[in-house]
Enzyme design. Structure first.
Site, PDB file in Angstrom:
ATOM      1  CD  GLU A   1     -20.560 -28.703 -18.324  1.00  0.00           C
ATOM      2  OE1 GLU A   1     -20.975 -29.018 -17.183  1.00  0.00           O
ATOM      3  OE2 GLU A   1     -20.579 -27.535 -18.764  1.00  0.00           O
TER       4      GLU A   1
ATOM      5  CD  GLU B   1     -12.613 -24.123 -19.282  1.00  0.00           C
ATOM      6  OE1 GLU B   1     -11.443 -23.923 -18.910  1.00  0.00           O
ATOM      7  OE2 GLU B   1     -12.941 -24.090 -20.474  1.00  0.00           O
TER       8      GLU B   1
ATOM      9  CB  CYS C   1      -4.958 -15.705 -22.857  1.00  0.00           C
ATOM     10  SG  CYS C   1      -6.204 -16.660 -23.711  1.00  0.00           S
TER      11      CYS C   1
ATOM     12  CD  GLU D   1     -16.997 -28.049 -33.598  1.00  0.00           C
ATOM     13  OE1 GLU D   1     -15.990 -27.898 -32.861  1.00  0.00           O
ATOM     14  OE2 GLU D   1     -18.146 -27.704 -33.263  1.00  0.00           O
TER      15      GLU D   1
ATOM     16  CB  CYS E   1     -10.189 -21.252 -26.333  1.00  0.00           C
ATOM     17  SG  CYS E   1      -9.934 -22.074 -27.873  1.00  0.00           S
TER      18      CYS E   1
ATOM     19  CD  GLU F   1     -11.992 -23.963 -32.102  1.00  0.00           C
ATOM     20  OE1 GLU F   1     -12.507 -24.170 -30.989  1.00  0.00           O
ATOM     21  OE2 GLU F   1     -11.217 -23.021 -32.320  1.00  0.00           O
TER      22      GLU F   1
ATOM     23  CB  SER G   1     -16.080 -24.754 -31.343  1.00  0.00           C
ATOM     24  OG  SER G   1     -15.323 -25.934 -31.175  1.00  0.00           O
TER      25      SER G   1
ATOM     26  CE  LYS H   1      -8.794 -21.298 -19.976  1.00  0.00           C
ATOM     27  NZ  LYS H   1      -9.457 -22.080 -21.045  1.00  0.00           N
TER      28      LYS H   1
END
Lengths: 167, 579
Positions: free
Chosen positions: B367, B362, B504, B283, B300, B280, B320, B359
């Site tokens: 993908e 996710e 989190c 990037e 994230c 990251e 990102s 999550k």
């Protein structure tokens, strides 16, 4: 124009009116109620796409629009029939057997309370006190009042409103 | 400001004007029972559990009643106790009382009040019950309205904290239920799966989709090599499920526990957090040098990512492309580790232990896969792992401290602080600074991005660059920040957004803290302190200095953002309908 085209044109016209109503009330405190009321008078009921349009237009969550629409019995979520039946379930009517008559209406029309018949002719509602307790049990069909009902009278009353079947 | 004097149960109290009777009572050590009250989120006086006598005609709800001078409050007269009991009995009369199998048993606010007020289920108000279908179609959240007490705490969390508003009261009177429009399943709505509604629920009406059976099955399958990885925030929270103080740091015990219940390899998502920083930070620098889309926003948090895709799709190019840490780890476990260990990736199952319900959603994104294999096979929350450990009879608090397994088990202080709001930003800045300047960063702490202010901003000087950074936590705060950017009020380069308030550590999968405790302490703050403590205790505190990360790049990935890194560690996003 074909039937579908006419329907489409009417619908576009209805949504244009709704957009105007939203524009009128946007930014006001409590704009949701008057807009829902106008939507109901434009469309006759407030279906899903209308509620979504209101949510987008007023920038309020759809959850709120739906919550208000389901809280007040004046809002119909389904298309209403040509004739609205209101069976009184107020105390006086109830003790004089209103539930039995409501059940009979429901079975004669083959429709659940709060819904409309498949042919679109009737909507069956249960109402609170209609203020005609002396005539209990009472129902209204559109603006007509029927008192001292017995369930056996129901088929004949309904027949007056039924459209003659195309032969 | 002049204090207001009043008397509560014969005890003199002095509080600031505007204080509620509930808070005033608390200040002299009286806990007035509550159910619908969630401080700062839901203060509506609806459940009438907190009624008190202030000498008026009727009992008043203490949670919404401000103090007034010389007020005399009684909080526990026979009349008050009777009113509260009756309220509880009415709630119980239409509550599904299957306490024995309920995930919230012994951590249920309704159950606790019944015990404290001596209310038995004696069917005093036996009558019609509402019976609802359980909505278990969402991969993250189960809604069981048979247990719902219609307190609206979840509704307020969804609307006011998260600005998502996919649930609300529907209908009227006895038939009122909390639902989505047209009673759609949560899975068919814009729900971002964050689970803050679960954190708000006083009872068991909202809970995580339980995936423990699936994990037990994997563990007992002899053909599967099962690899586990816990997220940073789990290690400062899971101890609470075993009676340890809030925010206890139990990293070593966590590794030991995972090994005891039979995982074949115990890796650490913190390692992957370090890796995320490498990808990251580079990037970001690439975007700055090459005129890429700025501000770049972290990716994230899967709750935040779905929120962006649904409510702010115009910001998708700003996200990102980095996968979230556990997804990066999953992709590497099935390639890098599989290669090293000589195991066919098809025989490997990756289980993530996360503080997060989103999550679960996710991990099912198509993908996030490679060669037809999902990067992560199962996700369980902190609470689910605690249940598995209890089921297996593991006395967590007595376990020795153990290390994670080598290859993907080493982490730095930078990876650890991912679990707190501002942590990803701070970790990225530590690495970006040294990558740009080539100098050693002397002061590692970026205090400007720490703490619990909803939106934090700072300008960091990195060589010739003045980098404007911002940090937002909770999607409600994210939407405020994004609206400001849209109006042109902010010129930012790099933004960290976490979907849950506090990050989190306060995720939807974390141990549930009852409302009366939340009114006193913020679990996000206490647990974050645990993470910052762990950061300080680490010898290595910068992601790019993690020896296992160096090894990974030199032996497998090449450079950050290399072709191989892109293939395995980066992803893309899709705009989603709001209605």
């Amino acid at each position: 124009m074909t039937d579908t085209e006419i329907k489409q044109a009417t619908r576009e016209d209805q949504f244009a009116k709704l957009a105007a109503a939203i524009q009128n009330h946007k930014g006001e405190r409590g704009a949701l109620m008057p807009v829902l009321q106008e939507a109901q008078s434009i469309f006759g009921f407030v279906p899903q796409d209308v509620q979504v349009a209101i949510a987008k237009g007023l920038d309020v969550p759809l959850t709120e629009v739906y919550g208000v629409a389901t809280f007040y019995s004046q809002f119909a979520l389904e298309e209403r029939g040509e004739h609205i039946i209101g069976m009184c379930l107020g105390t006086a009517c109830y003790v004089r057997g209103a539930q039995k008559i409501l059940d009979r209406l429901s079975s004669e029309l083959d429709v659940k309370v709060g819904h409309s018949t498949k042919d679109g002719q009737f909507t069956l509602n249960a109402t609170r006190c209609l203020g005609a307790c002396g005539l209990a049990p009472v129902m209204m069909i559109d603006d007509e009042v029927y008192g001292r009902l017995t369930s056996d009278e129901i088929p004949a009353i309904l027949a007056k409103y039924r459209e003659p079947k195309a032969s | 400001m002049e204090k207001i004097k009043l008397t509560i149960d014969g005890v003199a109290a002095e509080v600031d004007p505007g204080t509620t009777v509930l808070e005033a009572a608390r200040s002299i050590g009286v806990r007035i029972p509550t159910l619908c009250y969630l401080k700062g989120v839901n203060e509506i006086g609806a459940c009438r559990m907190c009624v008190v006598d202030v000498g008026g005609r009727a009992l008043q709800a203490a949670c919404v009643l401000p103090v007034s001078p010389n007020m005399t409050v009684k909080t526990s007269t026979p009349e008050i106790r009777e009113a509260r009991k009756t309220n509880l009995e009415l709630l119980l009369s239409t509550h599904d009382k299957k306490c024995l199998s309920c995930t919230r048993s012994q951590n249920c606010e309704l159950q606790r009040l019944c015990k404290e007020l001596g209310v038995e289920d004696d069917d005093r108000f036996k009558g019609v019950q509402n019976v609802y279908e359980v909505d278990d179609l969402s991969p993250s959240i189960v809604r069981d309205n048979n247990k719902c007490i219609v307190c609206r705490r979840c509704v307020a969390a969804c609307a006011k904290v998260q600005n998502v508003s996919v649930i609300g009261p529907v209908g009227r009177g006895f038939k009122t239920q909390i639902a989505s429009p047209w009673s759609k399943s949560l899975s068919e709505t814009a729900c971002i799966n964050c689970g803050q509604c679960i954190q708000a629920c006083p009872v068991g009406a909202l809970r995580e989709k339980d995936d423990t059976d699936e994990v037990w099955k994997l563990l007992s399958d002899p053909t599967k090599h099962v690899v586990v990885q816990p997220a940073p925030a789990v290690r400062v929270a899971i101890g609470e499920e075993f009676g340890m103080p809030m925010g206890s740091r139990v990293t070593g015990k966590l590794a030991a526990a995972l090994r005891r219940i039979g995982f074949d390899r115990v890796f650490d998502t913190d390692f992957a957090a370090d890796l995320t920083i490498m990808e990251e930070a580079h990037e970001f620098l690439h975007r700055v040098k090459n005129g890429g889309v700025l501000p770049m926003i972290t990716s994230c948090s899967p709750g935040w990512v779905k929120y962006c895709e649904t409510f702010y799709p115009e910001f998708i190019p700003n996200l990102s492309t980095c996968k979230s840490p556990h997804e990066m780890a999953g992709a590497l476990i099935k390639s890098y580790y599989a290669q090293k260990a000589g195991i066919d990736p098809k025989d490997i199952a990756v289980v993530s232990v996360m503080p997060c319900t989103a999550k679960k959603f996710e991990a099912k994104r198509p993908e996030l896969s490679n060669g037809g294999l999902q990067d992560v096979d199962a996700v369980i929350t902190t609470r689910e792992l605690a249940r598995m450990l209890k089921e297996a009879g593991i006395e967590f608090e007595r376990l020795p401290d153990e290390d994670f397994d080598p290859l993907m088990g080493e982490s730095t202080g930078a990876g650890v602080i991912f679990g707190a709001t501002g942590g990803v930003m701070e970790a990225a800045l530590r690495t970006a600074y040294e990558a740009v300047t080539g100098e050693t960063l002397e002061r590692l702490e970026f205090k400007g991005v720490r703490g619990l202010d909803g939106i934090k901003e700072d300008t960091i000087h990195i060589g010739d660059l003045d980098v404007n950074v911002a940090v937002a936590h909770s999607t409600g705060m994210a939407s405020k920040l994004l609206d400001m950017i849209k109006r042109g009020e902010k010129q930012l380069h790099f933004i960290e957004i976490m979907g849950c308030p506090g990050g989190c550590v306060n995720g939807g999968g974390q141990p549930i803290v009852p409302a009366d405790v939340r009114a006193q302490v913020n679990p996000a703050q206490v647990r974050a302190a645990g993470l910052y403590g762990e950061d300080e205790s680490k010898a290595v505190r910068k992601s790019h200095e993690n020896p296992e990360i160096k090894k990974l790049y030199s032996e497998f990935l090449g450079e950050p953002n290399s072709h191989k890194a892109h293939e395995l560690l980066h992803t893309h996003y899709t705009a989603r309908p709001q209605y």
